[in-house]
Design an enzyme around this catalytic site. Structure first.
Site, mmCIF file in Angstrom:
data_model
loop_
_atom_site.group_PDB
_atom_site.id
_atom_site.type_symbol
_atom_site.label_atom_id
_atom_site.label_comp_id
_atom_site.label_asym_id
_atom_site.label_seq_id
_atom_site.Cartn_x
_atom_site.Cartn_y
_atom_site.Cartn_z
ATOM 1 N N LYS A 275 0.913 -1.048 0.158
ATOM 2 C CA LYS A 275 -0.054 0.082 0.106
ATOM 3 C C LYS A 275 1.021 1.211 0.025
ATOM 4 O O LYS A 275 1.999 1.096 0.452
ATOM 5 C CB LYS A 275 -0.642 0.088 1.141
ATOM 6 C CG LYS A 275 -2.032 -0.784 1.236
ATOM 7 C CD LYS A 275 -2.771 -0.880 2.681
ATOM 8 C CE LYS A 275 -4.045 -1.938 2.708
ATOM 9 N NZ LYS A 275 -4.862 -1.687 1.787
ATOM 10 N N ARG A 349 -10.250 -11.490 2.306
ATOM 11 C CA ARG A 349 -10.999 -12.454 1.827
ATOM 12 C C ARG A 349 -10.458 -13.954 1.851
ATOM 13 O O ARG A 349 -11.306 -14.744 1.809
ATOM 14 C CB ARG A 349 -11.489 -12.161 0.397
ATOM 15 C CG ARG A 349 -10.403 -12.120 -0.596
ATOM 16 C CD ARG A 349 -10.770 -11.340 -1.876
ATOM 17 N NE ARG A 349 -10.715 -9.982 -1.769
ATOM 18 C CZ ARG A 349 -11.065 -9.060 -2.591
ATOM 19 N NH1 ARG A 349 -11.503 -9.492 -3.761
ATOM 20 N NH2 ARG A 349 -11.162 -7.755 -2.223
HETATM 21 N N1 BES Z 1 -8.040 -3.748 4.443
HETATM 22 C C1 BES Z 1 -8.268 -3.319 3.114
HETATM 23 C C2 BES Z 1 -9.236 -2.584 2.891
HETATM 24 C C3 BES Z 1 -9.538 -1.263 3.666
HETATM 25 C C4 BES Z 1 -9.558 -0.003 3.064
HETATM 26 C C5 BES Z 1 -9.708 -1.062 5.087
HETATM 27 C C6 BES Z 1 -9.741 1.090 3.567
HETATM 28 C C7 BES Z 1 -10.068 -0.069 5.683
HETATM 29 C C8 BES Z 1 -10.129 1.014 4.847
HETATM 30 C C9 BES Z 1 -8.114 -4.497 2.433
HETATM 31 O O1 BES Z 1 -7.440 -5.689 2.672
HETATM 32 C C10 BES Z 1 -7.857 -4.241 0.774
HETATM 33 O O2 BES Z 1 -6.656 -3.752 0.830
HETATM 34 N N2 BES Z 1 -8.571 -4.403 -0.134
HETATM 35 C C11 BES Z 1 -8.179 -4.177 -1.379
HETATM 36 C C12 BES Z 1 -8.667 -5.110 -2.245
HETATM 37 C C13 BES Z 1 -8.217 -4.901 -3.750
HETATM 38 C C14 BES Z 1 -6.512 -5.071 -3.865
HETATM 39 C C15 BES Z 1 -8.895 -5.888 -4.632
HETATM 40 C C16 BES Z 1 -8.936 -2.680 -1.609
HETATM 41 O O3 BES Z 1 -10.012 -2.384 -1.329
HETATM 42 O O4 BES Z 1 -8.035 -2.069 -2.400
HETATM 43 MN MN MN Z 2 -5.485 -5.679 2.170
#
Ligand code: BES
Ligand code: MN
Ligand code: ZN
Length: 498
Positions: A275, A349
Protein backbone atom coordinates in the site's frame (compact mmCIF):
# COMPACT_ATOMS: atom_id res chain seq x y z
CA UNK A 1 -13.12 -0.93 31.94
CA UNK A 2 -16.43 0.31 30.60
CA UNK A 3 -18.04 3.17 32.53
CA UNK A 4 -20.38 1.85 35.26
CA UNK A 5 -23.91 3.20 34.92
CA UNK A 6 -26.93 2.70 37.17
CA UNK A 7 -30.62 3.56 37.23
CA UNK A 8 -32.19 5.54 40.07
CA UNK A 9 -35.87 6.08 40.81
CA UNK A 10 -35.44 9.84 41.09
CA UNK A 11 -36.39 12.90 39.09
CA UNK A 12 -34.01 15.66 37.99
CA UNK A 13 -35.11 18.15 40.67
CA UNK A 14 -33.61 17.85 44.12
CA UNK A 15 -30.82 15.64 42.90
CA UNK A 16 -27.47 16.73 44.30
CA UNK A 17 -24.80 16.09 41.68
CA UNK A 18 -21.80 17.85 40.17
CA UNK A 19 -23.29 17.23 36.72
CA UNK A 20 -26.83 16.78 35.46
CA UNK A 21 -27.57 16.28 31.78
CA UNK A 22 -31.13 16.50 30.50
CA UNK A 23 -32.08 15.43 26.98
CA UNK A 24 -35.01 17.44 25.68
CA UNK A 25 -37.01 17.59 22.46
CA UNK A 26 -36.93 20.68 20.27
CA UNK A 27 -39.36 23.40 21.29
CA UNK A 28 -40.30 24.85 24.69
CA UNK A 29 -38.98 23.87 28.09
CA UNK A 30 -40.70 20.52 28.71
CA UNK A 31 -43.05 20.31 31.73
CA UNK A 32 -40.97 17.45 33.17
CA UNK A 33 -38.24 20.04 33.86
CA UNK A 34 -40.51 22.60 35.57
CA UNK A 35 -39.54 21.57 39.09
CA UNK A 36 -35.87 21.69 38.14
CA UNK A 37 -36.40 25.11 36.59
CA UNK A 38 -38.00 26.40 39.79
CA UNK A 39 -35.14 25.03 41.83
CA UNK A 40 -32.61 26.90 39.66
CA UNK A 41 -34.50 30.17 40.10
CA UNK A 42 -35.78 30.03 36.53
CA UNK A 43 -32.37 29.58 34.90
CA UNK A 44 -33.79 27.12 32.37
CA UNK A 45 -36.64 29.44 31.44
CA UNK A 46 -34.16 32.28 30.94
CA UNK A 47 -31.99 30.07 28.73
CA UNK A 48 -34.96 29.24 26.52
CA UNK A 49 -36.20 32.84 26.49
CA UNK A 50 -32.80 34.12 25.43
CA UNK A 51 -33.08 31.98 22.30
CA UNK A 52 -29.64 30.51 23.05
CA UNK A 53 -31.06 26.98 23.21
CA UNK A 54 -33.89 25.39 21.28
CA UNK A 55 -33.28 21.69 21.67
CA UNK A 56 -32.15 21.10 18.11
CA UNK A 57 -30.43 17.80 17.36
CA UNK A 58 -26.92 17.74 18.91
CA UNK A 59 -27.36 21.23 20.41
CA UNK A 60 -25.96 21.46 23.94
CA UNK A 61 -25.92 24.27 26.53
CA UNK A 62 -24.12 24.22 29.85
CA UNK A 63 -25.34 26.21 32.87
CA UNK A 64 -23.94 26.74 36.34
CA UNK A 65 -27.24 27.42 38.10
CA UNK A 66 -28.10 27.75 41.78
CA UNK A 67 -29.48 24.57 43.33
CA UNK A 68 -28.25 21.06 44.13
CA UNK A 69 -27.02 20.32 40.57
CA UNK A 70 -23.75 22.21 40.17
CA UNK A 71 -23.85 22.05 36.38
CA UNK A 72 -26.78 21.38 34.11
CA UNK A 73 -26.25 20.40 30.49
CA UNK A 74 -29.27 20.54 28.22
CA UNK A 75 -28.91 18.34 25.14
CA UNK A 76 -31.23 18.67 22.17
CA UNK A 77 -33.00 15.64 20.72
CA UNK A 78 -34.31 17.51 17.68
CA UNK A 79 -37.84 17.40 16.37
CA UNK A 80 -40.08 15.08 18.40
CA UNK A 81 -41.54 13.48 15.25
CA UNK A 82 -38.02 12.51 14.09
CA UNK A 83 -37.19 11.10 17.51
CA UNK A 84 -36.21 7.50 17.94
CA UNK A 85 -33.57 5.19 19.26
CA UNK A 86 -30.69 6.87 17.39
CA UNK A 87 -31.49 10.34 18.63
CA UNK A 88 -31.79 9.30 22.27
CA UNK A 89 -28.63 7.18 22.06
CA UNK A 90 -26.82 10.09 20.51
CA UNK A 91 -27.95 12.62 23.11
CA UNK A 92 -26.79 10.28 25.88
CA UNK A 93 -23.43 9.94 24.12
CA UNK A 94 -23.05 13.72 23.86
CA UNK A 95 -23.91 14.08 27.56
CA UNK A 96 -21.40 11.44 28.63
CA UNK A 97 -18.69 12.83 26.41
CA UNK A 98 -19.17 16.33 27.78
CA UNK A 99 -19.20 15.00 31.36
CA UNK A 100 -15.91 13.25 30.77
CA UNK A 101 -14.20 16.25 29.21
CA UNK A 102 -15.60 18.54 31.92
CA UNK A 103 -13.63 16.53 34.47
CA UNK A 104 -16.49 15.66 36.80
CA UNK A 105 -16.17 12.46 38.82
CA UNK A 106 -19.80 11.48 38.42
CA UNK A 107 -23.02 12.68 36.92
CA UNK A 108 -26.67 12.03 36.20
CA UNK A 109 -28.63 11.78 32.97
CA UNK A 110 -32.33 12.45 32.59
CA UNK A 111 -34.31 11.76 29.43
CA UNK A 112 -37.29 14.12 29.46
CA UNK A 113 -40.26 11.80 28.83
CA UNK A 114 -41.55 14.34 26.29
CA UNK A 115 -38.53 13.37 24.16
CA UNK A 116 -39.05 9.64 24.38
CA UNK A 117 -40.92 9.59 21.05
CA UNK A 118 -42.33 6.16 20.28
CA UNK A 119 -39.83 4.32 22.46
CA UNK A 120 -40.96 2.02 25.25
CA UNK A 121 -39.40 2.65 28.66
CA UNK A 122 -37.35 -0.50 28.22
CA UNK A 123 -36.01 0.64 24.85
CA UNK A 124 -35.24 4.06 26.27
CA UNK A 125 -33.29 2.46 29.11
CA UNK A 126 -31.33 0.36 26.63
CA UNK A 127 -30.34 3.09 24.20
CA UNK A 128 -29.47 5.55 26.98
CA UNK A 129 -27.12 2.95 28.49
CA UNK A 130 -25.57 2.32 25.06
CA UNK A 131 -25.14 6.04 24.45
CA UNK A 132 -23.61 6.75 27.86
CA UNK A 133 -21.06 3.94 27.39
CA UNK A 134 -20.29 5.13 23.88
CA UNK A 135 -19.78 8.77 24.80
CA UNK A 136 -17.71 8.07 27.89
CA UNK A 137 -15.23 5.83 26.10
CA UNK A 138 -11.69 7.11 25.72
CA UNK A 139 -8.23 5.68 25.42
CA UNK A 140 -5.29 7.42 27.06
CA UNK A 141 -3.16 4.52 28.28
CA UNK A 142 -0.26 5.07 25.91
CA UNK A 143 0.19 8.71 26.99
CA UNK A 144 1.98 10.11 30.01
CA UNK A 145 -0.69 11.25 32.51
CA UNK A 146 -1.04 15.08 32.60
CA UNK A 147 0.74 16.88 35.47
CA UNK A 148 -2.51 18.08 36.95
CA UNK A 149 -4.94 15.31 36.05
CA UNK A 150 -8.67 16.09 36.02
CA UNK A 151 -10.88 13.77 38.04
CA UNK A 152 -11.88 10.69 36.05
CA UNK A 153 -15.54 10.19 35.27
CA UNK A 154 -16.20 7.16 37.49
CA UNK A 155 -19.95 6.60 37.10
CA UNK A 156 -23.12 7.93 35.55
CA UNK A 157 -26.62 7.51 36.90
CA UNK A 158 -29.72 7.41 34.76
CA UNK A 159 -32.67 9.11 36.44
CA UNK A 160 -35.93 7.25 35.87
CA UNK A 161 -38.72 8.50 38.13
CA UNK A 162 -41.34 6.58 36.12
CA UNK A 163 -41.41 2.88 35.20
CA UNK A 164 -38.04 2.43 36.88
CA UNK A 165 -38.11 -1.38 36.70
CA UNK A 166 -38.72 -1.37 32.93
CA UNK A 167 -35.99 1.21 32.40
CA UNK A 168 -33.70 -0.91 34.55
CA UNK A 169 -34.39 -3.99 32.37
CA UNK A 170 -33.50 -2.10 29.21
CA UNK A 171 -30.51 -0.54 30.91
CA UNK A 172 -29.04 -3.98 31.70
CA UNK A 173 -29.17 -4.90 28.00
CA UNK A 174 -27.77 -1.56 26.87
CA UNK A 175 -24.98 -1.63 29.45
CA UNK A 176 -23.93 -5.11 28.30
CA UNK A 177 -23.93 -4.02 24.66
CA UNK A 178 -22.06 -0.86 25.64
CA UNK A 179 -19.44 -2.93 27.47
CA UNK A 180 -19.06 -5.12 24.37
CA UNK A 181 -18.65 -2.11 22.16
CA UNK A 182 -16.10 -0.58 24.54
CA UNK A 183 -14.14 -3.83 24.52
CA UNK A 184 -14.14 -3.79 20.72
CA UNK A 185 -12.96 -0.17 20.60
CA UNK A 186 -10.22 -0.89 23.12
CA UNK A 187 -8.86 -3.60 20.83
CA UNK A 188 -9.26 -1.56 17.65
CA UNK A 189 -7.40 1.44 19.01
CA UNK A 190 -4.27 -0.60 19.80
CA UNK A 191 -1.44 -0.40 17.29
CA UNK A 192 -0.25 -3.44 15.39
CA UNK A 193 2.84 -3.92 17.54
CA UNK A 194 0.64 -4.39 20.62
CA UNK A 195 -2.51 -5.94 19.20
CA UNK A 196 -1.06 -9.02 17.52
CA UNK A 197 -2.89 -12.26 16.68
CA UNK A 198 -1.60 -13.82 19.92
CA UNK A 199 -2.82 -10.76 21.83
CA UNK A 200 -6.31 -11.23 20.37
CA UNK A 201 -6.16 -14.91 21.34
CA UNK A 202 -5.19 -13.92 24.90
CA UNK A 203 -8.20 -11.57 25.08
CA UNK A 204 -10.44 -14.40 23.84
CA UNK A 205 -8.94 -16.61 26.54
CA UNK A 206 -9.78 -13.99 29.19
CA UNK A 207 -13.37 -13.84 27.96
CA UNK A 208 -13.59 -17.64 27.92
CA UNK A 209 -12.36 -18.00 31.49
CA UNK A 210 -14.41 -15.09 32.84
CA UNK A 211 -17.66 -16.27 31.28
CA UNK A 212 -17.13 -19.99 30.78
CA UNK A 213 -17.07 -20.02 26.96
CA UNK A 214 -15.61 -22.89 25.00
CA UNK A 215 -12.30 -21.87 23.42
CA UNK A 216 -10.04 -23.34 20.74
CA UNK A 217 -6.95 -21.50 19.53
CA UNK A 218 -4.97 -22.84 16.58
CA UNK A 219 -1.34 -21.76 16.16
CA UNK A 220 0.60 -21.85 12.90
CA UNK A 221 1.25 -25.61 13.09
CA UNK A 222 -2.37 -26.40 13.93
CA UNK A 223 -3.60 -24.06 11.17
CA UNK A 224 -1.39 -26.03 8.78
CA UNK A 225 -2.68 -29.39 10.06
CA UNK A 226 -6.23 -28.10 9.63
CA UNK A 227 -5.44 -27.37 5.99
CA UNK A 228 -6.17 -23.66 6.14
CA UNK A 229 -3.93 -22.85 3.20
CA UNK A 230 -5.38 -19.38 2.65
CA UNK A 231 -4.84 -18.12 6.21
CA UNK A 232 -1.39 -19.70 6.17
CA UNK A 233 -0.56 -18.01 2.86
CA UNK A 234 -1.39 -14.53 4.14
CA UNK A 235 0.51 -15.20 7.39
CA UNK A 236 3.64 -16.50 5.68
CA UNK A 237 5.20 -13.09 5.03
CA UNK A 238 5.27 -12.14 8.70
CA UNK A 239 7.40 -13.16 11.66
CA UNK A 240 4.30 -12.69 13.81
CA UNK A 241 2.51 -15.96 14.61
CA UNK A 242 -1.02 -16.32 13.20
CA UNK A 243 -3.92 -17.53 15.31
CA UNK A 244 -7.30 -19.02 14.49
CA UNK A 245 -9.65 -18.36 17.41
CA UNK A 246 -12.91 -20.21 18.11
CA UNK A 247 -15.20 -19.08 20.95
CA UNK A 248 -18.36 -21.01 21.81
CA UNK A 249 -21.24 -19.67 23.88
CA UNK A 250 -23.98 -22.15 24.74
CA UNK A 251 -27.23 -20.68 26.01
CA UNK A 252 -29.64 -22.34 23.61
CA UNK A 253 -29.59 -26.04 24.41
CA UNK A 254 -29.25 -28.31 21.39
CA UNK A 255 -30.13 -25.66 18.79
CA UNK A 256 -27.60 -25.07 16.00
CA UNK A 257 -25.44 -21.98 16.64
CA UNK A 258 -25.30 -18.62 14.96
CA UNK A 259 -21.74 -18.26 13.60
CA UNK A 260 -20.10 -14.83 13.85
CA UNK A 261 -16.91 -14.38 11.83
CA UNK A 262 -14.55 -11.39 12.08
CA UNK A 263 -11.57 -10.39 9.94
CA UNK A 264 -8.55 -10.21 12.23
CA UNK A 265 -5.72 -8.71 10.18
CA UNK A 266 -3.77 -6.98 12.94
CA UNK A 267 -1.88 -4.92 10.38
CA UNK A 268 -2.36 -4.75 6.62
CA UNK A 269 0.65 -3.42 4.70
CA UNK A 270 -0.78 -4.90 1.52
CA UNK A 271 2.04 -7.45 1.38
CA UNK A 272 4.13 -7.52 -1.81
CA UNK A 273 1.34 -5.51 -3.52
CA UNK A 274 2.25 -2.92 -0.91
CA UNK A 275 0.00 0.00 0.00
CA UNK A 276 1.05 3.66 -0.31
CA UNK A 277 2.50 5.18 2.90
CA UNK A 278 -0.24 7.81 3.17
CA UNK A 279 -2.52 6.81 6.10
CA UNK A 280 -1.18 3.29 6.13
CA UNK A 281 -1.19 3.58 9.95
CA UNK A 282 -4.98 3.23 9.79
CA UNK A 283 -4.47 -0.37 8.74
CA UNK A 284 -4.11 -1.22 12.43
CA UNK A 285 -7.92 -1.12 12.24
CA UNK A 286 -7.98 -4.10 9.87
CA UNK A 287 -8.95 -6.31 12.83
CA UNK A 288 -12.17 -4.40 13.48
CA UNK A 289 -14.35 -7.35 12.45
CA UNK A 290 -12.50 -9.54 14.96
CA UNK A 291 -13.03 -6.85 17.61
CA UNK A 292 -16.77 -6.87 16.86
CA UNK A 293 -16.93 -10.63 17.41
CA UNK A 294 -15.03 -10.44 20.72
CA UNK A 295 -17.15 -7.48 21.83
CA UNK A 296 -20.29 -9.48 21.11
CA UNK A 297 -19.00 -12.27 23.37
CA UNK A 298 -18.53 -9.73 26.18
CA UNK A 299 -22.24 -8.92 25.78
CA UNK A 300 -23.15 -12.64 25.68
CA UNK A 301 -21.20 -13.31 28.87
CA UNK A 302 -22.99 -10.51 30.70
CA UNK A 303 -26.52 -11.24 29.48
CA UNK A 304 -26.47 -15.01 28.88
CA UNK A 305 -29.30 -15.01 26.31
CA UNK A 306 -31.01 -18.26 25.23
CA UNK A 307 -29.09 -18.82 22.01
CA UNK A 308 -25.96 -20.65 20.86
CA UNK A 309 -23.20 -18.62 19.23
CA UNK A 310 -19.83 -19.60 17.82
CA UNK A 311 -17.29 -16.85 17.14
CA UNK A 312 -14.56 -17.42 14.56
CA UNK A 313 -11.56 -15.13 14.21
CA UNK A 314 -8.86 -15.79 11.64
CA UNK A 315 -5.96 -13.54 12.58
CA UNK A 316 -2.54 -12.69 11.14
CA UNK A 317 -0.46 -9.81 9.79
CA UNK A 318 -0.23 -9.04 6.07
CA UNK A 319 3.48 -8.30 5.60
CA UNK A 320 5.87 -8.26 2.64
CA UNK A 321 8.63 -10.40 4.20
CA UNK A 322 11.09 -12.51 2.24
CA UNK A 323 8.82 -15.50 2.61
CA UNK A 324 5.68 -13.58 1.61
CA UNK A 325 3.01 -14.65 -0.79
CA UNK A 326 3.62 -13.31 -4.31
CA UNK A 327 1.30 -12.19 -7.10
CA UNK A 328 0.75 -15.20 -9.35
CA UNK A 329 1.08 -17.75 -6.56
CA UNK A 330 -1.69 -20.33 -6.39
CA UNK A 331 -2.83 -21.51 -2.97
CA UNK A 332 -5.23 -24.21 -1.74
CA UNK A 333 -7.96 -23.18 0.66
CA UNK A 334 -9.35 -25.15 3.62
CA UNK A 335 -12.41 -25.98 1.56
CA UNK A 336 -10.32 -27.29 -1.35
CA UNK A 337 -10.81 -24.60 -3.98
CA UNK A 338 -7.57 -23.17 -5.36
CA UNK A 339 -6.98 -19.42 -5.61
CA UNK A 340 -4.65 -17.49 -7.88
CA UNK A 341 -3.26 -14.52 -5.98
CA UNK A 342 -3.32 -11.52 -8.29
CA UNK A 343 -3.06 -8.94 -5.52
CA UNK A 344 -1.63 -9.72 -2.09
CA UNK A 345 -3.56 -6.74 -0.71
CA UNK A 346 -6.82 -8.67 -1.21
CA UNK A 347 -5.93 -10.74 1.87
CA UNK A 348 -9.06 -10.37 3.99
CA UNK A 349 -11.18 -12.54 1.72
CA UNK A 350 -8.49 -15.24 1.88
CA UNK A 351 -8.49 -15.57 5.65
CA UNK A 352 -12.29 -15.27 5.77
CA UNK A 353 -12.63 -18.01 3.14
CA UNK A 354 -10.93 -20.47 5.48
CA UNK A 355 -12.98 -19.28 8.46
CA UNK A 356 -16.28 -19.63 6.57
CA UNK A 357 -15.45 -23.12 5.39
CA UNK A 358 -14.34 -24.06 8.93
CA UNK A 359 -17.70 -22.70 10.19
CA UNK A 360 -19.55 -25.45 8.26
CA UNK A 361 -18.48 -28.05 10.85
CA UNK A 362 -20.73 -26.37 13.43
CA UNK A 363 -23.72 -26.78 11.08
CA UNK A 364 -24.64 -23.18 11.92
CA UNK A 365 -28.20 -21.98 11.51
CA UNK A 366 -26.61 -18.99 9.75
CA UNK A 367 -23.29 -17.15 9.56
CA UNK A 368 -22.64 -13.40 9.73
CA UNK A 369 -19.25 -11.89 9.03
CA UNK A 370 -17.88 -8.41 9.63
CA UNK A 371 -14.76 -7.31 7.79
CA UNK A 372 -12.89 -4.15 6.82
CA UNK A 373 -12.75 -5.78 3.43
CA UNK A 374 -12.55 -3.23 0.61
CA UNK A 375 -11.71 0.37 -0.17
CA UNK A 376 -14.46 0.06 -2.77
CA UNK A 377 -17.17 0.03 -0.10
CA UNK A 378 -15.88 3.43 1.05
CA UNK A 379 -16.25 4.70 -2.52
CA UNK A 380 -19.80 3.28 -2.70
CA UNK A 381 -21.26 4.18 0.71
CA UNK A 382 -18.71 6.52 2.28
CA UNK A 383 -18.54 6.50 6.06
CA UNK A 384 -22.30 6.38 6.56
CA UNK A 385 -23.15 2.71 6.13
CA UNK A 386 -21.68 -0.76 5.94
CA UNK A 387 -22.29 -2.80 2.80
CA UNK A 388 -24.63 -5.75 3.35
CA UNK A 389 -24.37 -8.78 1.05
CA UNK A 390 -25.33 -12.42 1.33
CA UNK A 391 -27.13 -15.48 0.13
CA UNK A 392 -30.52 -15.52 1.81
CA UNK A 393 -33.21 -12.86 1.48
CA UNK A 394 -34.82 -13.63 4.85
CA UNK A 395 -31.48 -13.50 6.65
CA UNK A 396 -30.51 -10.23 4.95
CA UNK A 397 -33.81 -8.76 6.03
CA UNK A 398 -33.25 -9.92 9.60
CA UNK A 399 -29.77 -8.34 9.63
CA UNK A 400 -31.18 -5.13 8.17
CA UNK A 401 -33.78 -4.94 10.94
CA UNK A 402 -31.17 -5.69 13.61
CA UNK A 403 -29.02 -2.89 12.19
CA UNK A 404 -31.96 -0.51 12.33
CA UNK A 405 -32.51 -1.24 16.01
CA UNK A 406 -28.77 -0.98 16.57
CA UNK A 407 -28.49 2.40 14.88
CA UNK A 408 -25.56 1.13 12.82
CA UNK A 409 -26.47 1.70 9.19
CA UNK A 410 -26.18 -0.99 6.53
CA UNK A 411 -27.17 -0.90 2.87
CA UNK A 412 -27.85 -3.93 0.63
CA UNK A 413 -25.70 -4.64 -2.41
CA UNK A 414 -26.15 -7.37 -5.03
CA UNK A 415 -23.96 -10.41 -5.68
CA UNK A 416 -24.85 -10.93 -9.35
CA UNK A 417 -23.18 -13.47 -11.63
CA UNK A 418 -21.62 -10.63 -13.63
CA UNK A 419 -19.46 -9.89 -10.57
CA UNK A 420 -18.66 -13.56 -10.06
CA UNK A 421 -17.31 -13.65 -13.62
CA UNK A 422 -14.69 -11.04 -12.68
CA UNK A 423 -12.95 -13.46 -10.30
CA UNK A 424 -12.53 -16.35 -12.77
CA UNK A 425 -8.92 -17.46 -13.09
CA UNK A 426 -7.18 -19.13 -16.00
CA UNK A 427 -5.00 -21.26 -13.78
CA UNK A 428 -7.01 -21.82 -10.57
CA UNK A 429 -10.63 -22.13 -9.43
CA UNK A 430 -10.77 -18.44 -8.52
CA UNK A 431 -8.56 -15.37 -8.38
CA UNK A 432 -8.50 -13.16 -5.33
CA UNK A 433 -9.28 -9.84 -7.01
CA UNK A 434 -11.74 -8.80 -9.67
CA UNK A 435 -10.07 -5.43 -10.23
CA UNK A 436 -11.52 -1.99 -9.56
CA UNK A 437 -15.11 -2.23 -10.90
CA UNK A 438 -17.60 -3.21 -8.17
CA UNK A 439 -14.71 -4.09 -5.86
CA UNK A 440 -16.89 -4.63 -2.77
CA UNK A 441 -19.21 -6.95 -4.69
CA UNK A 442 -16.53 -9.11 -6.31
CA UNK A 443 -15.10 -9.51 -2.79
CA UNK A 444 -18.56 -10.57 -1.61
CA UNK A 445 -18.81 -13.05 -4.50
CA UNK A 446 -15.44 -14.48 -3.49
CA UNK A 447 -16.62 -15.05 0.09
CA UNK A 448 -19.87 -16.63 -1.12
CA UNK A 449 -17.84 -19.46 -2.70
CA UNK A 450 -16.87 -20.53 0.80
CA UNK A 451 -20.14 -19.93 2.67
CA UNK A 452 -21.60 -23.26 1.64
CA UNK A 453 -24.30 -25.13 3.54
CA UNK A 454 -25.79 -22.26 5.59
CA UNK A 455 -27.44 -18.89 5.01
CA UNK A 456 -24.77 -16.21 5.14
CA UNK A 457 -24.60 -12.42 5.40
CA UNK A 458 -21.52 -10.26 5.00
CA UNK A 459 -20.92 -6.77 6.38
CA UNK A 460 -18.16 -4.75 4.72
CA UNK A 461 -17.25 -2.26 7.47
CA UNK A 462 -14.15 -0.70 5.86
CA UNK A 463 -15.82 2.74 5.76
CA UNK A 464 -17.52 2.59 9.16
CA UNK A 465 -15.15 0.81 11.58
CA UNK A 466 -13.36 4.00 12.57
CA UNK A 467 -14.02 7.68 12.26
CA UNK A 468 -11.57 10.13 10.74
CA UNK A 469 -13.10 13.13 12.48
CA UNK A 470 -14.41 14.16 15.85
CA UNK A 471 -18.10 14.86 16.20
CA UNK A 472 -20.19 15.88 19.23
CA UNK A 473 -21.26 12.32 20.04
CA UNK A 474 -18.09 10.43 19.24
CA UNK A 475 -14.37 10.98 19.37
CA UNK A 476 -12.26 10.42 16.30
CA UNK A 477 -11.00 6.84 16.11
CA UNK A 478 -12.50 3.38 16.63
CA UNK A 479 -16.28 3.04 16.92
CA UNK A 480 -16.81 -0.68 17.55
CA UNK A 481 -18.96 -1.02 14.43
CA UNK A 482 -20.75 -4.34 14.24
CA UNK A 483 -21.08 -5.06 17.96
CA UNK A 484 -24.55 -3.51 18.19
CA UNK A 485 -25.72 -5.23 14.98
CA UNK A 486 -24.40 -8.61 16.11
CA UNK A 487 -25.90 -8.07 19.56
CA UNK A 488 -29.34 -7.09 18.26
CA UNK A 489 -29.24 -10.02 15.86
CA UNK A 490 -28.41 -12.71 18.43
CA UNK A 491 -30.69 -11.17 21.09
CA UNK A 492 -33.46 -11.17 18.46
CA UNK A 493 -32.79 -14.85 17.82
CA UNK A 494 -32.84 -15.58 21.55
CA UNK A 495 -36.18 -13.77 21.94
CA UNK A 496 -37.62 -15.77 19.01
CA UNK A 497 -36.52 -19.06 20.58
CA UNK A 498 -38.27 -18.27 23.88
N1 BES B 1 -7.99 -3.75 4.55
C1 BES B 1 -8.19 -3.37 3.21
C2 BES B 1 -9.48 -2.60 2.98
C3 BES B 1 -9.64 -1.27 3.66
C4 BES B 1 -9.52 -0.10 2.93
C5 BES B 1 -9.98 -1.17 4.98
C6 BES B 1 -9.71 1.12 3.54
C7 BES B 1 -10.16 0.07 5.60
C8 BES B 1 -10.04 1.21 4.87
C9 BES B 1 -8.22 -4.60 2.31
O1 BES B 1 -7.44 -5.67 2.74
C10 BES B 1 -7.70 -4.20 0.99
O2 BES B 1 -6.57 -3.83 0.91
N2 BES B 1 -8.52 -4.31 -0.05
C11 BES B 1 -8.12 -3.97 -1.38
C12 BES B 1 -8.62 -5.03 -2.32
C13 BES B 1 -8.11 -4.88 -3.73
C14 BES B 1 -6.63 -5.13 -3.78
C15 BES B 1 -8.83 -5.87 -4.61
C16 BES B 1 -8.72 -2.61 -1.71
O3 BES B 1 -9.87 -2.37 -1.36
O4 BES B 1 -8.03 -1.81 -2.31
MN1 MN C 1 -5.44 -5.50 2.10
ZN1 ZN D 1 -7.07 -5.78 4.73
Amino acid sequence: MPLPTTVAAAGPAGHATPWLACAVPQGRLPPSLSALDAQTGGALTRLYESGDFQGKKDEASLLHPPGPAARILLVGLGKPEEGGRSQVRRAAAIAARRARTAGVGEGAFFLAPEGRGGLSWREAGQVVAEGLAFGAWQYTELKQPPEEPKPELARLMMLAPEETAEVERGHAVGAAIGAGQSLARGLQVLPGNLCTPSFLAARAEELASRYGFGLTVLDRAAIRREGMGALLAVAQGSAEEPRFIVLEYKGGGAAPPVALVGKGITFDTGGISIKPAERMEDMKYDMSGAAAVLGTFEMLGRLRPAVNVVGLVPSCENMPGGTALKPGDVIRTHQGKTVEIVNTDAEGRLILADALSYAARFKPVCALDAATLTGAIVVALGHAAAGLMGTDAALLDEVRRAAERAGEKVWPLPLWDEYRDQIKSEIADLKNSGGRPAGALTAGCFLREFAVGFPWAHLDIAGTAYSERDDPSRAKGPVGMGVRIFAEFVLGRAAAQQ
